[in-house]
Scaffold this active site. Structure first.
Site, PDB file in Angstrom:
ATOM      1  N   SER A 143       0.824  -1.194   0.000  1.00  0.00           N
ATOM      2  CA  SER A 143       0.000   0.000   0.000  1.00  0.00           C
ATOM      3  C   SER A 143       0.869   1.259   0.000  1.00  0.00           C
ATOM      4  O   SER A 143       1.688   1.461  -0.896  1.00  0.00           O
ATOM      5  CB  SER A 143      -0.960  -0.046   1.196  1.00  0.00           C
ATOM      6  OG  SER A 143      -1.957   0.943   1.093  1.00  0.00           O
ATOM      7  N   ASP A 176      -9.522  -6.371  -3.880  1.00  0.00           N
ATOM      8  CA  ASP A 176      -9.078  -5.146  -3.221  1.00  0.00           C
ATOM      9  C   ASP A 176     -10.028  -4.000  -3.548  1.00  0.00           C
ATOM     10  O   ASP A 176     -10.248  -3.671  -4.716  1.00  0.00           O
ATOM     11  CB  ASP A 176      -7.657  -4.800  -3.677  1.00  0.00           C
ATOM     12  CG  ASP A 176      -7.038  -3.685  -2.845  1.00  0.00           C
ATOM     13  OD1 ASP A 176      -7.761  -3.095  -2.020  1.00  0.00           O
ATOM     14  OD2 ASP A 176      -5.841  -3.421  -3.016  1.00  0.00           O
ATOM     15  N   HIS A 191      -6.977  -6.457  -0.134  1.00  0.00           N
ATOM     16  CA  HIS A 191      -5.916  -5.487   0.120  1.00  0.00           C
ATOM     17  C   HIS A 191      -4.847  -6.062   1.046  1.00  0.00           C
ATOM     18  O   HIS A 191      -3.660  -5.793   0.868  1.00  0.00           O
ATOM     19  CB  HIS A 191      -6.512  -4.215   0.724  1.00  0.00           C
ATOM     20  CG  HIS A 191      -5.554  -3.063   0.764  1.00  0.00           C
ATOM     21  ND1 HIS A 191      -5.082  -2.445  -0.367  1.00  0.00           N
ATOM     22  CD2 HIS A 191      -4.965  -2.421   1.819  1.00  0.00           C
ATOM     23  CE1 HIS A 191      -4.250  -1.470  -0.038  1.00  0.00           C
ATOM     24  NE2 HIS A 191      -4.165  -1.439   1.279  1.00  0.00           N
TER      25      HIS A 191
END
Length: 459
Positions: free
Chosen positions: A249, A367, A395
């Site tokens: 991320s 995600d 995610h």
């Protein structure tokens, strides 16, 4: 829920935030279970998990082998915002991770025209031709004259990069794991244990305000540049000759920064649900712009929203993983400052296109934070990038599917190109071109003269 509301009201009345994260041990203490505390700046201490495997002192380091890849690229930015990339060097096959060794093919000039997400047309014409009037006697208008476009910026890349297999027995290899907003080094628990057992040296820090690192009560401590300098200090402290960066991320942006700053030391990069190659800019209409006391009252709702969007399933197992990984367990002040500090205008498409390091992109199919199109866009921009989609993940794919992620990462660490097959193919192509028994002359010209384009992404 009632406790959170009560603490939020006290936070508004006293003007102090709760749940301030402080280190549980002094930085002078010895490492316990691989944990260390590093003071990157005066009063700014980060918790780092550093696992150094025991190796025999008499072991002889293996000579550096691998394959030398020619990285040559021309990047042109035009005034209308259009980006044109010409790959003039070697191109790695997209099927690179389906076998023990990938192969390399020599690529002639391939022009790739890329536009923004919102702009679909890729025509170089400054404006389309005007529509014809509804008249039977009107002759068709001549095609518009093309004006020669003047580039706004041109970047040339011409270098050699040696790509080698990185094994756990190699003492000059180190793995760096960097988490994102709201996470901690504990989200990498399954990866740290797996690769340390294989003999790799692993390093995983807690970002400022996360995990057991100190949490300064000033918003400027959580800007991208402040966090990047923290990780620069960690990287310079633990870096070896060949380093592999693994980011998740927001952590992917820091991996990109380090790979750009230290191209000779960063050997490979893994980007897990990192998003597209766009410059960072905080959203002014986000819920995280609310005052910290209000965010504290909403923390149970935010935690549930993160669980629902970050995992493909929302069962007891996922809740336990979230608790064990110490994820989304930061103070509202830190969370607000982190989201507001994501400003990095230098990290645009050209910045990413300048990278010459091999990069593995891992995307969780479910995600809800990062769309698939963003990782596809990243794969198009990067020079050596390979996109892999995990169908069962979201995610937090490294927590949901640890075995799949570990296997994929290990295969990428061990991978090195093999140019022997490409040389044989080139020799066969030359022999077939000059042979007198070719079927037709047109076929020969089409086969020999057509440029080799990049193969489609293997998703």
């Amino acid at each position: 829920m009632l406790t959170s509301i009560t603490e939020g009201i006290l936070c508004c009345l006293t003007g102090k935030t709760t749940n301030v994260v402080l280190p549980v041990e002094s930085s002078d203490a010895g490492p316990a279970d691989g944990f260390e505390f590093v003071e990157v700046k005066p009063g700014r201490v980060l918790r780092v998990r550093h696992i150094l495997p025991e190796r025999q002192a008499t072991s002889v380091s293996q000579p550096e082998q691998g394959v030398s890849i020619h990285c040559k690229r021309k990047i042109t930015v035009y005034r209308n915002g259009q980006l044109v990339i010409e790959n003039l060097g070697d191109v790695l096959h997209s099927e690179i991770l389906q076998c023990q060794n990938g192969d390399v093919e020599q690529c002639s000039t391939v022009e790739v025209e890329l536009a923004d997400y919102s702009t679909a047309p890729s025509s170089p014409d400054p404006k389309p031709a005007p529509p014809l009037p509804d008249s039977d006697q009107q002759r068709p208008a001549p095609p518009p004259r093309r004006r020669r476009r003047k580039p706004k910026r041109t970047v040339f890349i011409d270098s050699e990069r040696r790509i080698t297999s990185c094994k756990g027995t190699h003492s000059d290899v180190a793995l760096f794991f960097i988490h994102g907003v709201g996470g901690s080094l504990d989200i990498w628990g399954r990866q740290l244990d797996f690769f340390s057992r294989l003999g790799y040296e692993v390093v995983a820090p807690d970002l400022a305000g996360h995990g057991a690192s100190t949490a300064p009560q000033i918003a400027a401590a959580y800007t991208f540049y402040a966090l990047a300098e923290d990780l620069r200090a960690i990287f310079k402290r633990y870096a070896r000759k060949r380093n592999i960066l693994i980011g998740h991320s927001y952590g992917v942006s820091f991996c990109t920064f380090l790979a750009h700053e230290y191209p000779e030391q960063v050997h490979k990069v893994v980007m897990i649900n990192g998003g597209g190659p766009t410059a960072l800019e905080p959203s002014l209409c986000s819920i995280f712009q609310l005052p910290s006391c209000i965010l504290h009252c909403l923390s149970p709702c935010l935690a549930w929203s993160f669980l629902k969007a970050g995992f493909a399933r929302q069962g007891a197992k996922e809740k336990q993983l979230l608790k064990e990984g110490n994820a989304f367990n930061v103070s509202p002040f830190v969370l607000r400052a982190m989201m507001s500090g994501q400003y990095w205008p230098e990290g645009d498409e050209v910045y990413h296109a300048e990278l010459t390091v091999p990069i593995l992109l891992v995307h969780g199919l479910y995600d809800k934070f990062v769309p698939m199109e963003e990782d596809q866009r990243m794969a198009e921009i990067l020079l050596f990038a390979f996109l892999k989609v995990i169908e069962e993940g979201s995610h937090m794919v490294m927590m949901e599917c640890p075995e799949t992620v570990n296997t994929l990462l290990h295969e990428f660490f061990l991978w090195e190109p093999d140019i022997s097959a490409s040389k044989a193919d080139q020799t066969a192509t030359i022999d077939a071109t000059v042979a007198p028994t070719v079927a037709t002359e047109g076929t020969t010209e089409e086969t020999a003269g057509a440029p080799k384009a990049n193969k489609p992404l293997n998703k």
